[in-house]
Design an enzyme around this catalytic site. Sequence first.
Site, PDB file in Angstrom:
ATOM      1  N   GLU A  32      43.976 -89.887 -38.606  1.00  0.00           N
ATOM      2  CA  GLU A  32      45.039 -90.671 -39.229  1.00  0.00           C
ATOM      3  C   GLU A  32      45.444 -90.086 -40.579  1.00  0.00           C
ATOM      4  O   GLU A  32      46.627 -90.103 -40.946  1.00  0.00           O
ATOM      5  CB  GLU A  32      44.600 -92.128 -39.380  1.00  0.00           C
ATOM      6  N   HIS A  35      40.246-104.107 -33.337  1.00  0.00           N
ATOM      7  CA  HIS A  35      41.541-103.981 -32.677  1.00  0.00           C
ATOM      8  C   HIS A  35      42.392-105.232 -32.875  1.00  0.00           C
ATOM      9  O   HIS A  35      43.267-105.523 -32.046  1.00  0.00           O
ATOM     10  CB  HIS A  35      41.370-103.710 -31.177  1.00  0.00           C
TER      11      HIS A  35
END
Length: 334
Positions: free
Chosen positions: A57, A126
């Site tokens: 990322e 998540h």
Amino acid sequence: MNMIEAINDALDIMLSHDPSVVIMGEDVGYFGGVFRATAHLQEKHGKNRVFDTPISECGIIGAAVGMGAYGLRPVPEIQFADYIYPGLDQLISEAARLRYRSAGEFIAPMTVRSPFGGGIFGGQTHSQSPEAIFTHVSGLKTVIPSTPFDAKGLLIASIEDNDPVIFFEPKRIYNGPFSGYYDKPVEPWKNHPDSKVPEGYYAIPLGKARTVREGDALTILTYGTMVHVSAAVAKEKGVDAEIIDLRTLVPLDIDAIEASVEKTGRCLIVHEATRTSGFGAELSALVQERCFYHLEAPVERVTGFDTPYPHSLEWAYFPGPVRIGEAIDKILEA
């Protein structure tokens, strides 16, 4: 369209209209994204325009900053908002500051797409809603759609914007609106009026809230999945609530908020993120500062709890109909 299809359509249109637009991220190319939001785009536009990246990322965001400085309009995808944190330094120290530190010589016109929020039993890694972190950073814009119509128009406007935009997509409503009643059948978007998405190009200006329903009893300020949950609760309780979908947290449509609260005299704020330092705290402060003499009751907040998102207690954590209904009763009885 459902929201996934609307997002895909917006990306397809921008790739076709602007040769500087590129899409990048983990599995966005050949596979079409974990939620299929970029399905068939590589096949149509080529590997130089839609391409896969390593699982990094920091690298994804860092590369996007450089691309923006050199004239491209990258649209990086972070597969889940929970994994955006390794890219924070690049977003905060580089993307958000580039225009300012270069005295306008360079810009970072990048739109970071990322699914966020809970309601899908994703557990603590998540299901997070980190939007408040980005609203705290000068130079970043934060956008959260709640319908397919808004998702397409807001995404196009975000990609065209010359500042970095964090575009959070509520994954619980990708395929249909959610009332908060998890034990009831799922409603598809095709039965909802906001699933009618015009073909071709259109943009929704950033910083303009949407009045979901008008009312006089109280104002509900919310965004994302909680727009639909709040509307369902108000309808079930028969409360004449005015529901304001903020759409963008930064820039914020403070005029719409102020006008609504001055009319109703009561304000409820609903969001899924944790309570302490959540964006609801900023909204509460703004309402207090600007609408104090119009308020008939203290501002109330219904939010997630100050804990990691629990897997086994998903619906206790989720700001559902029970907690929203209790807050509405409390405000109206004050």
